[in-house]
Design an enzyme around this catalytic site. Structure first.
Site, short mmCIF file in Angstrom:
data_model
loop_
_atom_site.label_atom_id
_atom_site.label_comp_id
_atom_site.label_asym_id
_atom_site.label_seq_id
_atom_site.Cartn_x
_atom_site.Cartn_y
_atom_site.Cartn_z
N ARG A 166 -5.54 -24.54 -3.51
CA ARG A 166 -6.04 -25.55 -4.44
C ARG A 166 -6.82 -26.68 -3.76
NH1 ARG A 166 -4.99 -21.86 -7.11
NH2 ARG A 166 -3.74 -21.79 -9.02
N SER A 220 -2.81 -26.18 -15.19
CA SER A 220 -1.62 -26.58 -14.44
C SER A 220 -1.77 -28.00 -13.92
CB SER A 220 -1.39 -25.62 -13.26
OG SER A 220 -1.12 -24.32 -13.71
N GLU A 266 -2.55 -31.19 -9.24
CA GLU A 266 -3.62 -30.19 -9.24
C GLU A 266 -4.79 -30.68 -10.09
OE1 GLU A 266 -4.18 -25.55 -10.61
OE2 GLU A 266 -2.35 -26.14 -9.56
#
Length: 311
Positions: free
Chosen positions: A169, A218, A300
Site C-alpha cells: 500500500r 478499506s 490506507e
C-alpha cells in the site's frame, strides 16, 4: 490565487471548486483551483509555467480519499478523458492514469491477459500505482514495468517500477510528480477462465463488503502487512477488520460517520458526515485498537487538505 495569475491552458481551470462531489465519501471543502488538463502537453506546459511556490496535488477518482473540510490549498489536478486510453501489444498493457482499474481488467481479460486482481479494486490506474493496489495475493508491483510521469517542472520522465520502492500500500514518487500512464506486463490465460474468475471475485466482494454505501474502500492497512489472499490458509488474526472487531469498534459512530456493520474496516458516511467526523472516528478506532492489542493501525485512505476554520 486568481485565474489570471495562472498559466493559460487548453483544459479547464475552475476556482474554488467543491471537491466533496468528486470523492466517494462526499465530504470535504474546495480546492483553490481545480485543473483538468486536455492532454499531456497541456499538463506539461501548465506545470512548467506555474510558480514554484504554488502547491500541486494530483487526485484520481476520489475512491480512496478524504478531503478535509477546509479544502485544499493550491492547484488540484484531475486527469480525465485525455488520460484514460488502454492499449495492448502482445502481453504488454499501456494504460492511462485515468483509466479505471475495472476497465483495464475487463479489456485485458478479453485479450487473454490476466489482470483480474484489478477488477474489484475501486479507482484508476494512477492511484493503483501510487498505492501499489492489490487483492487476492496479487499487486501492481507484480505486473508494473514502468510509469510515465510529468514532473513539477513540466518535464516528462519514465520511471522503472523498481525505482518506485513499491511496498504494501505504498510507493515512493518524486515530489509533485503526476502519473500519466503505466506499462504493465500481464501473464496469458484463457479469456473465459479470466471472465469466470472476475465474476466469482465480484460476487464474493458484494457478499462481504458494503459496496452500495459511501465508503473509500478499506480504511486501514492490514497489520499483517499484506492483502487478503482468498486462500484457505489465509489467517484473519492480523487483518484490520479482525482487530477492529476485537476492540469492539464495529458499528462505532461519530456524527454521521460509522464503522460499517457489514465490514468493520470500511469507514462510512452514513448520512451528513463531515470529513472531521470520519477522520475523528478513524482516529478513535486507532486509539482503541492500540489500547486493546498494542497494534497501531496505519491509514490506507489518503487524507488531504486543511480542517475547517474554527469559529
Amino acid at each position: 490565487m486568481m485565474l489570471n495569475d495562472l498559466p493559460e491552458v487548453r483544459g479547464v481551470l475552475t476556482p474554488n471548486r467543491d471537491l466533496s462531489e468528486l470523492t466517494w465519501m462526499r465530504v470535504g471543502g474546495p480546492a483553490d483551483v481545480l485543473f483538468q488538463p486536455a492532454d499531456e502537453d497541456d499538463l506539461c506546459a501548465f506545470l512548467a509555467a506555474l510558480p514554484d511556490d504554488i502547491p500541486v496535488f494530483a487526485m484520481g477518482v476520489g475512491s480512496n480519499l478524504i478531503v478535509r473540510d477546509g479544502g485544499v490549498r493550491g492547484v488540484v489536478i484531475r486527469l480525465g478523458r485525455g488520460f484514460n486510453g488502454i492499449e495492448f501489444d502482445g502481453d504488454t498493457v499501456r494504460a492511462g492514469a485515468a483509466a479505471l482499474d475495472m476497465h483495464v481488467a475487463r479489456k485485458a481479460a478479453a485479450q487473454g491477459l490476466n489482470l483480474t486482481f484489478l477488477r474489484t479494486i475501486p479507482g484508476s490506474v494512477g492511484g493503483a500505482v501510487r498505492m501499489n493496489a492489490g487483492c487476492y495475493g496479487d499487486y501492481m508491483a507484480d505486473v508494473l514495468q514502468d510509469v510515465r510521469v510529468v514532473m513539477r517542472d513540466g518535464s516528462v520522465q519514465t520511471l522503472a517500477a523498481d525505482a518506485l520502492d513499491l511496498q504494501y500500500r505504498s510507493s515512493t514518487l518524486p515530489e509533485g510528480a503526476v502519473i500519466v500512464s503505466a506499462t504493465l506486463k500481464a501473464p496469458s490465460e484463457d479469456a473465459q477462465v479470466l471472465e469466470d474468475r472476475m465474476a466469482a471475485q465480484l460476487a464474493k466482494r458484494d457478499e462481504t463488503q458494503p459496496t452500495k454505501d459511501r465508503t473509500a474502500g478499506s480504511t486501514f492497512r492490514n497489520p499483517a502487512g499484506f492483502s487478503s489472499t482468498g486462500k484457505a490458509d489465509d489467517s484473519q488474526d492480523l487483518k484490520a477488520w479482525k482487530v477492529i472487531d476485537d476492540a469492539g469498534m464495529r458499528g462505532a459512530t461519530i456524527g454521521g460517520a460509522v464503522m460499517n456493520v457489514k465490514h468493520s474496516n470500511f469507514l462510512t458516511n452514513a448520512g451528513g458526515a463531515t470529513a472531521a467526523d470520519l477522520e475523528d472516528l478513524g482516529e478513535s478506532v486507532r486509539k482503541k485498537v492500540y489500547e486493546t492489542s498494542g497494534l497501531t493501525l496505519v491509514w490506507e485512505i489518503m487524507r488531504v487538505g486543511e480542517p475547517a476554520p474554527k469559529d
